[in-house]
Design a protein around this motif. Structure first.
Motif: not given
Length: 413
Positions: A1-12, A116-118, A133-137
Protein backbone atom coordinates in the motif's frame (compact mmCIF):
# COMPACT_ATOMS: atom_id res chain seq x y z
CA UNK A 1 0.00 0.00 0.00
CA UNK A 2 1.20 3.48 -0.80
CA UNK A 3 1.89 5.98 1.94
CA UNK A 4 -1.51 7.53 2.73
CA UNK A 5 -0.07 10.85 3.87
CA UNK A 6 1.66 11.48 0.55
CA UNK A 7 -1.44 10.34 -1.32
CA UNK A 8 -3.66 12.73 0.66
CA UNK A 9 -1.29 15.60 -0.04
CA UNK A 10 -1.36 14.76 -3.74
CA UNK A 11 -5.14 14.69 -3.90
CA UNK A 12 -5.50 17.87 -1.89
CA UNK A 13 -3.17 19.61 -4.33
CA UNK A 14 -5.07 18.16 -7.28
CA UNK A 15 -8.36 19.45 -5.93
CA UNK A 16 -6.92 22.92 -5.38
CA UNK A 17 -6.06 23.05 -9.07
CA UNK A 18 -9.73 22.56 -9.95
CA UNK A 19 -10.95 25.64 -8.17
CA UNK A 20 -9.96 29.28 -8.02
CA UNK A 21 -9.41 29.65 -4.29
CA UNK A 22 -11.01 32.86 -2.93
CA UNK A 23 -9.55 35.32 -0.48
CA UNK A 24 -11.00 34.31 2.87
CA UNK A 25 -12.50 36.92 5.17
CA UNK A 26 -11.53 36.57 8.82
CA UNK A 27 -13.80 36.51 11.90
CA UNK A 28 -17.22 36.11 10.37
CA UNK A 29 -20.41 35.10 12.17
CA UNK A 30 -23.55 33.71 10.58
CA UNK A 31 -26.98 32.61 11.74
CA UNK A 32 -27.89 29.41 9.88
CA UNK A 33 -31.64 28.67 9.99
CA UNK A 34 -32.80 25.22 8.90
CA UNK A 35 -36.47 24.54 8.11
CA UNK A 36 -37.78 20.97 8.06
CA UNK A 37 -40.55 21.69 5.56
CA UNK A 38 -43.23 19.02 5.14
CA UNK A 39 -41.20 16.08 6.45
CA UNK A 40 -39.87 14.86 9.77
CA UNK A 41 -36.08 14.94 9.55
CA UNK A 42 -33.75 12.40 11.12
CA UNK A 43 -30.12 12.03 10.16
CA UNK A 44 -30.68 14.27 7.12
CA UNK A 45 -27.85 15.53 4.92
CA UNK A 46 -27.94 19.33 4.75
CA UNK A 47 -25.84 21.40 2.35
CA UNK A 48 -25.86 25.09 1.52
CA UNK A 49 -23.55 27.73 0.03
CA UNK A 50 -22.21 30.60 2.09
CA UNK A 51 -22.57 34.11 0.61
CA UNK A 52 -19.05 35.04 1.76
CA UNK A 53 -15.83 33.08 1.30
CA UNK A 54 -14.84 30.92 4.26
CA UNK A 55 -11.67 28.89 4.60
CA UNK A 56 -12.33 25.20 3.84
CA UNK A 57 -12.23 22.90 6.85
CA UNK A 58 -14.13 21.77 9.93
CA UNK A 59 -16.20 24.13 12.08
CA UNK A 60 -18.59 23.90 15.01
CA UNK A 61 -22.10 25.40 14.97
CA UNK A 62 -24.14 25.85 18.16
CA UNK A 63 -27.91 26.25 18.52
CA UNK A 64 -29.86 28.11 21.22
CA UNK A 65 -29.82 25.00 23.43
CA UNK A 66 -26.00 24.97 23.31
CA UNK A 67 -26.09 21.81 21.24
CA UNK A 68 -23.21 21.72 18.79
CA UNK A 69 -22.99 20.20 15.33
CA UNK A 70 -19.95 19.64 13.12
CA UNK A 71 -19.87 21.57 9.85
CA UNK A 72 -17.65 20.69 6.89
CA UNK A 73 -16.87 23.46 4.38
CA UNK A 74 -15.49 22.35 1.03
CA UNK A 75 -13.39 24.17 -1.54
CA UNK A 76 -16.54 25.30 -3.38
CA UNK A 77 -17.59 27.26 -0.26
CA UNK A 78 -20.43 24.78 0.31
CA UNK A 79 -21.25 23.74 3.87
CA UNK A 80 -22.33 20.23 4.87
CA UNK A 81 -23.67 18.77 8.10
CA UNK A 82 -25.98 16.01 9.31
CA UNK A 83 -29.21 17.22 10.91
CA UNK A 84 -30.03 15.00 13.88
CA UNK A 85 -33.80 15.52 14.34
CA UNK A 86 -36.26 18.20 13.28
CA UNK A 87 -40.07 17.70 13.21
CA UNK A 88 -42.04 18.67 10.13
CA UNK A 89 -43.09 22.30 10.05
CA UNK A 90 -40.41 23.46 12.49
CA UNK A 91 -37.05 25.17 12.22
CA UNK A 92 -33.83 25.60 14.15
CA UNK A 93 -31.10 28.25 14.08
CA UNK A 94 -27.39 27.65 14.55
CA UNK A 95 -24.66 30.23 15.12
CA UNK A 96 -21.54 29.76 13.03
CA UNK A 97 -18.41 31.61 14.11
CA UNK A 98 -15.54 31.11 11.69
CA UNK A 99 -13.17 31.39 14.66
CA UNK A 100 -14.42 27.89 15.55
CA UNK A 101 -12.42 26.33 12.72
CA UNK A 102 -10.59 23.27 14.00
CA UNK A 103 -6.86 23.21 13.36
CA UNK A 104 -7.00 19.42 13.59
CA UNK A 105 -10.50 17.95 13.18
CA UNK A 106 -9.41 14.85 15.10
CA UNK A 107 -11.25 11.63 14.29
CA UNK A 108 -12.72 11.89 10.81
CA UNK A 109 -16.20 10.61 10.01
CA UNK A 110 -15.10 9.30 6.61
CA UNK A 111 -11.57 8.21 5.73
CA UNK A 112 -9.97 6.45 2.78
CA UNK A 113 -7.16 4.01 2.07
CA UNK A 114 -5.42 4.05 -1.28
CA UNK A 115 -4.20 0.94 -3.06
CA UNK A 116 -2.61 0.38 -6.45
CA UNK A 117 -5.93 -0.14 -8.27
CA UNK A 118 -8.59 0.90 -5.76
CA UNK A 119 -9.49 3.54 -3.22
CA UNK A 120 -11.68 2.39 -0.30
CA UNK A 121 -13.83 4.63 1.91
CA UNK A 122 -14.57 3.89 5.56
CA UNK A 123 -16.88 5.31 8.21
CA UNK A 124 -16.11 4.40 11.81
CA UNK A 125 -14.73 0.86 11.76
CA UNK A 126 -16.74 -0.13 8.70
CA UNK A 127 -15.76 -0.11 5.02
CA UNK A 128 -18.44 1.38 2.77
CA UNK A 129 -17.10 0.75 -0.74
CA UNK A 130 -14.12 0.59 -3.07
CA UNK A 131 -13.69 2.41 -6.38
CA UNK A 132 -11.46 1.08 -9.17
CA UNK A 133 -9.32 4.07 -10.14
CA UNK A 134 -7.00 1.60 -11.91
CA UNK A 135 -7.70 -1.53 -13.92
CA UNK A 136 -9.23 -4.65 -12.46
CA UNK A 137 -7.59 -8.03 -12.92
CA UNK A 138 -9.90 -10.44 -14.79
CA UNK A 139 -9.39 -14.17 -14.17
CA UNK A 140 -7.41 -16.00 -16.83
CA UNK A 141 -10.62 -17.59 -18.17
CA UNK A 142 -11.87 -14.18 -19.34
CA UNK A 143 -10.77 -12.19 -22.35
CA UNK A 144 -8.63 -9.08 -21.84
CA UNK A 145 -11.56 -7.00 -23.12
CA UNK A 146 -13.01 -7.21 -19.58
CA UNK A 147 -10.02 -5.35 -18.14
CA UNK A 148 -11.60 -2.16 -16.92
CA UNK A 149 -11.91 0.42 -14.14
CA UNK A 150 -13.92 3.50 -13.24
CA UNK A 151 -16.59 1.69 -11.21
CA UNK A 152 -17.50 0.78 -7.63
CA UNK A 153 -16.88 -2.71 -6.25
CA UNK A 154 -17.34 -3.97 -3.64
CA UNK A 155 -20.05 -2.03 -1.82
CA UNK A 156 -20.79 -3.32 1.68
CA UNK A 157 -23.60 -3.38 4.19
CA UNK A 158 -22.85 -1.86 7.63
CA UNK A 159 -22.26 -5.40 8.88
CA UNK A 160 -19.61 -5.99 6.23
CA UNK A 161 -21.67 -8.09 3.82
CA UNK A 162 -20.41 -7.57 0.22
CA UNK A 163 -23.32 -6.64 -2.04
CA UNK A 164 -21.83 -6.20 -5.52
CA UNK A 165 -20.21 -8.48 -8.09
CA UNK A 166 -17.96 -8.03 -11.11
CA UNK A 167 -16.18 -10.24 -13.66
CA UNK A 168 -18.66 -13.07 -13.07
CA UNK A 169 -17.32 -15.82 -15.32
CA UNK A 170 -20.68 -17.63 -15.36
CA UNK A 171 -23.08 -14.72 -15.95
CA UNK A 172 -22.41 -11.49 -17.86
CA UNK A 173 -18.83 -10.64 -16.87
CA UNK A 174 -19.29 -7.20 -18.48
CA UNK A 175 -21.37 -6.14 -15.44
CA UNK A 176 -19.19 -4.12 -13.06
CA UNK A 177 -20.60 -3.60 -9.55
CA UNK A 178 -22.00 -0.07 -9.74
CA UNK A 179 -21.30 1.36 -13.18
CA UNK A 180 -22.75 3.49 -15.97
CA UNK A 181 -22.99 2.55 -19.66
CA UNK A 182 -25.19 2.99 -22.73
CA UNK A 183 -26.08 0.06 -24.96
CA UNK A 184 -27.97 1.01 -28.12
CA UNK A 185 -26.35 4.19 -29.46
CA UNK A 186 -25.79 6.16 -32.66
CA UNK A 187 -22.71 8.33 -33.13
CA UNK A 188 -21.45 9.91 -36.35
CA UNK A 189 -23.53 7.42 -38.33
CA UNK A 190 -22.14 4.41 -36.44
CA UNK A 191 -23.60 2.25 -33.66
CA UNK A 192 -21.10 1.63 -30.84
CA UNK A 193 -22.23 -0.41 -27.80
CA UNK A 194 -20.55 0.78 -24.60
CA UNK A 195 -22.33 -1.78 -22.37
CA UNK A 196 -21.48 -5.08 -24.07
CA UNK A 197 -17.71 -4.64 -24.28
CA UNK A 198 -17.37 -8.14 -25.70
CA UNK A 199 -18.84 -6.76 -28.95
CA UNK A 200 -15.62 -4.74 -29.45
CA UNK A 201 -17.62 -1.78 -30.81
CA UNK A 202 -17.21 0.51 -27.80
CA UNK A 203 -15.44 0.72 -24.48
CA UNK A 204 -15.25 3.01 -21.45
CA UNK A 205 -11.71 4.12 -20.69
CA UNK A 206 -10.52 5.86 -17.57
CA UNK A 207 -7.28 7.63 -16.72
CA UNK A 208 -5.27 5.64 -14.17
CA UNK A 209 -5.53 8.46 -11.65
CA UNK A 210 -8.09 10.52 -9.75
CA UNK A 211 -8.59 14.23 -10.02
CA UNK A 212 -9.34 14.53 -6.30
CA UNK A 213 -10.09 12.55 -3.16
CA UNK A 214 -10.84 13.79 0.34
CA UNK A 215 -11.77 12.82 3.89
CA UNK A 216 -13.95 14.67 6.36
CA UNK A 217 -16.18 14.54 9.44
CA UNK A 218 -19.37 14.72 7.34
CA UNK A 219 -18.33 13.18 4.03
CA UNK A 220 -15.39 11.91 2.06
CA UNK A 221 -15.28 11.32 -1.64
CA UNK A 222 -13.62 11.58 -5.00
CA UNK A 223 -13.79 13.08 -8.45
CA UNK A 224 -12.80 10.91 -11.41
CA UNK A 225 -13.31 10.84 -15.16
CA UNK A 226 -14.12 8.26 -17.83
CA UNK A 227 -14.20 8.38 -21.65
CA UNK A 228 -16.74 6.60 -23.89
CA UNK A 229 -14.68 5.45 -26.87
CA UNK A 230 -16.28 4.50 -30.21
CA UNK A 231 -14.30 1.66 -31.81
CA UNK A 232 -16.41 1.22 -34.96
CA UNK A 233 -14.59 3.75 -37.16
CA UNK A 234 -11.19 3.74 -38.80
CA UNK A 235 -9.70 5.06 -35.52
CA UNK A 236 -11.04 5.24 -31.93
CA UNK A 237 -13.06 8.39 -31.19
CA UNK A 238 -14.13 9.65 -27.76
CA UNK A 239 -17.89 10.21 -27.98
CA UNK A 240 -18.54 11.20 -24.35
CA UNK A 241 -16.61 12.56 -21.42
CA UNK A 242 -17.91 11.41 -18.05
CA UNK A 243 -17.25 12.79 -14.57
CA UNK A 244 -18.00 10.88 -11.39
CA UNK A 245 -18.44 12.83 -8.16
CA UNK A 246 -18.80 10.46 -5.22
CA UNK A 247 -19.67 11.41 -1.64
CA UNK A 248 -19.66 8.90 1.19
CA UNK A 249 -21.47 10.17 4.29
CA UNK A 250 -20.54 9.54 7.91
CA UNK A 251 -22.83 7.06 9.67
CA UNK A 252 -22.92 8.70 13.13
CA UNK A 253 -26.54 9.91 12.78
CA UNK A 254 -27.66 6.88 10.74
CA UNK A 255 -25.96 3.94 12.46
CA UNK A 256 -28.08 1.27 10.74
CA UNK A 257 -27.14 2.18 7.19
CA UNK A 258 -24.35 3.23 4.89
CA UNK A 259 -25.18 6.13 2.60
CA UNK A 260 -23.31 7.44 -0.41
CA UNK A 261 -24.18 9.57 -3.41
CA UNK A 262 -23.13 9.66 -7.05
CA UNK A 263 -23.45 12.57 -9.46
CA UNK A 264 -22.44 11.40 -12.93
CA UNK A 265 -22.15 14.07 -15.63
CA UNK A 266 -21.78 13.13 -19.29
CA UNK A 267 -20.83 15.64 -21.98
CA UNK A 268 -20.45 15.27 -25.73
CA UNK A 269 -16.80 15.29 -26.78
CA UNK A 270 -17.35 16.31 -30.41
CA UNK A 271 -19.70 18.56 -32.35
CA UNK A 272 -22.00 15.56 -32.88
CA UNK A 273 -24.45 14.24 -30.25
CA UNK A 274 -24.58 10.73 -28.86
CA UNK A 275 -28.05 9.51 -29.81
CA UNK A 276 -29.70 6.96 -27.52
CA UNK A 277 -32.60 5.23 -29.32
CA UNK A 278 -35.39 3.69 -27.28
CA UNK A 279 -34.14 0.53 -25.58
CA UNK A 280 -34.97 -1.62 -22.59
CA UNK A 281 -31.72 -1.07 -20.68
CA UNK A 282 -28.77 1.30 -20.35
CA UNK A 283 -27.87 3.99 -17.81
CA UNK A 284 -26.81 3.76 -14.16
CA UNK A 285 -26.65 0.10 -13.17
CA UNK A 286 -26.12 -2.19 -10.18
CA UNK A 287 -24.92 -5.83 -10.30
CA UNK A 288 -25.62 -7.91 -7.20
CA UNK A 289 -23.49 -10.45 -5.35
CA UNK A 290 -22.68 -13.80 -6.98
CA UNK A 291 -24.83 -15.62 -4.41
CA UNK A 292 -27.80 -13.80 -5.93
CA UNK A 293 -27.23 -15.54 -9.27
CA UNK A 294 -29.55 -18.15 -7.70
CA UNK A 295 -33.13 -16.90 -8.03
CA UNK A 296 -34.22 -18.14 -4.61
CA UNK A 297 -31.55 -16.10 -2.81
CA UNK A 298 -32.48 -12.62 -4.05
CA UNK A 299 -35.51 -10.35 -4.09
CA UNK A 300 -36.40 -6.99 -5.61
CA UNK A 301 -38.62 -4.20 -4.39
CA UNK A 302 -39.48 -0.77 -5.81
CA UNK A 303 -40.97 2.33 -4.23
CA UNK A 304 -44.30 1.40 -5.83
CA UNK A 305 -44.34 -2.02 -4.14
CA UNK A 306 -43.38 -4.00 -7.25
CA UNK A 307 -41.02 -6.97 -7.24
CA UNK A 308 -39.14 -9.03 -9.82
CA UNK A 309 -42.36 -10.51 -11.19
CA UNK A 310 -44.00 -7.20 -12.05
CA UNK A 311 -41.43 -4.41 -11.58
CA UNK A 312 -39.58 -4.53 -14.89
CA UNK A 313 -40.19 -1.42 -17.05
CA UNK A 314 -42.19 0.31 -14.30
CA UNK A 315 -41.32 3.76 -13.01
CA UNK A 316 -39.97 4.11 -9.46
CA UNK A 317 -38.49 6.66 -7.08
CA UNK A 318 -36.22 3.97 -5.65
CA UNK A 319 -35.33 0.38 -6.41
CA UNK A 320 -33.99 -2.22 -4.00
CA UNK A 321 -32.15 -5.52 -4.29
CA UNK A 322 -31.33 -7.79 -1.38
CA UNK A 323 -30.97 -11.35 -0.31
CA UNK A 324 -28.78 -13.95 1.36
CA UNK A 325 -24.98 -13.78 1.13
CA UNK A 326 -23.13 -16.61 2.90
CA UNK A 327 -25.97 -16.97 5.38
CA UNK A 328 -26.40 -13.23 6.05
CA UNK A 329 -29.30 -11.08 4.83
CA UNK A 330 -28.50 -7.62 3.47
CA UNK A 331 -29.43 -5.29 0.63
CA UNK A 332 -29.05 -2.00 -1.20
CA UNK A 333 -31.49 0.63 -2.42
CA UNK A 334 -30.81 3.15 -5.17
CA UNK A 335 -32.72 6.41 -4.77
CA UNK A 336 -33.26 8.34 -8.01
CA UNK A 337 -33.35 12.14 -7.73
CA UNK A 338 -36.42 13.89 -9.20
CA UNK A 339 -34.13 16.13 -11.27
CA UNK A 340 -33.02 13.10 -13.29
CA UNK A 341 -34.30 13.08 -16.86
CA UNK A 342 -37.79 11.57 -17.14
CA UNK A 343 -38.14 11.05 -13.40
CA UNK A 344 -39.53 8.94 -11.94
CA UNK A 345 -37.39 6.81 -14.18
CA UNK A 346 -38.35 3.33 -15.37
CA UNK A 347 -36.25 0.46 -14.14
CA UNK A 348 -34.91 -2.60 -15.89
CA UNK A 349 -35.12 -5.64 -13.58
CA UNK A 350 -33.59 -8.70 -15.21
CA UNK A 351 -35.69 -11.88 -14.81
CA UNK A 352 -32.67 -14.13 -14.19
CA UNK A 353 -29.53 -12.09 -13.49
CA UNK A 354 -29.20 -10.04 -10.27
CA UNK A 355 -28.96 -6.59 -11.78
CA UNK A 356 -31.13 -3.55 -12.25
CA UNK A 357 -30.66 -0.23 -14.00
CA UNK A 358 -32.59 3.02 -14.08
CA UNK A 359 -33.22 3.22 -17.84
CA UNK A 360 -34.88 6.45 -19.05
CA UNK A 361 -34.32 5.28 -22.65
CA UNK A 362 -37.26 2.90 -22.12
CA UNK A 363 -39.49 5.94 -22.65
CA UNK A 364 -38.09 6.86 -26.05
CA UNK A 365 -35.05 8.33 -27.78
CA UNK A 366 -32.65 10.58 -25.89
CA UNK A 367 -29.76 12.70 -27.13
CA UNK A 368 -26.65 13.95 -25.35
CA UNK A 369 -26.06 17.15 -27.28
CA UNK A 370 -22.89 19.26 -27.38
CA UNK A 371 -23.12 21.92 -24.68
CA UNK A 372 -25.99 20.16 -22.86
CA UNK A 373 -24.60 17.78 -20.21
CA UNK A 374 -26.59 14.75 -19.16
CA UNK A 375 -26.59 14.52 -15.35
CA UNK A 376 -27.50 11.42 -13.33
CA UNK A 377 -27.87 11.75 -9.57
CA UNK A 378 -28.45 8.78 -7.26
CA UNK A 379 -28.14 8.11 -3.56
CA UNK A 380 -27.35 4.59 -2.34
CA UNK A 381 -28.48 3.06 0.95
CA UNK A 382 -27.00 -0.23 2.16
CA UNK A 383 -28.33 -2.12 5.18
CA UNK A 384 -28.37 -5.43 6.99
CA UNK A 385 -31.55 -7.50 7.25
CA UNK A 386 -34.65 -6.98 5.13
CA UNK A 387 -35.61 -3.67 3.50
CA UNK A 388 -37.66 -1.09 5.39
CA UNK A 389 -39.94 0.70 2.89
CA UNK A 390 -40.85 3.46 5.33
CA UNK A 391 -37.18 4.19 6.00
CA UNK A 392 -36.40 4.26 2.28
CA UNK A 393 -39.34 6.60 1.62
CA UNK A 394 -38.07 8.94 4.34
CA UNK A 395 -34.54 8.89 2.97
CA UNK A 396 -35.84 9.54 -0.54
CA UNK A 397 -37.79 12.56 0.74
CA UNK A 398 -34.58 13.88 2.32
CA UNK A 399 -32.75 13.40 -0.98
CA UNK A 400 -35.46 14.83 -3.20
CA UNK A 401 -36.63 17.65 -0.92
CA UNK A 402 -33.86 18.48 1.54
CA UNK A 403 -34.36 20.90 4.44
CA UNK A 404 -34.35 24.57 3.43
CA UNK A 405 -31.53 26.78 4.71
CA UNK A 406 -31.27 30.56 5.07
CA UNK A 407 -28.01 32.30 5.95
CA UNK A 408 -27.71 35.68 7.69
CA UNK A 409 -24.34 37.30 8.15
CA UNK A 410 -24.01 39.11 11.48
CA UNK A 411 -22.21 42.38 12.09
CA UNK A 412 -21.18 44.87 9.43
CA UNK A 413 -22.32 44.07 5.88
Amino acid sequence: MQNNNSVRIFFAAALLLLISVPTWVEAQQFDITVSAGNFDRRGSVVSFPLPYAVEPGTYTMVNSNDKSVTLQVDLNNTCWFILDKLPAGTGITYRLDTASKAGDPGTRGVTYTFERNTIAFHTGNSTVLSYFHGNNQPPSTLDEVYTNGGYIHPAYSPGGVPLTNHLDTAMHPHHYGIWAAWTNTEFQGRTPDFWNVQSHTGRIDHPDTLEAAWEGPVHGGLIARNHYVDLTGSAPVIALNEQWELRVFASDSNPGIHMFELVVTQTANTAQPLVLPEYHYGGMAFRGHANWDHLERVWFLTSEGNDRSNGNETRARWAHMGGRVDGETAGIAVLSHPSNVRAPQPVRIHPEIPYFVFAPVQLGEMRIEPGSPHVMRYRYITHDGKPDSELLDRLWNDFAYPPAVTVKRLGNP
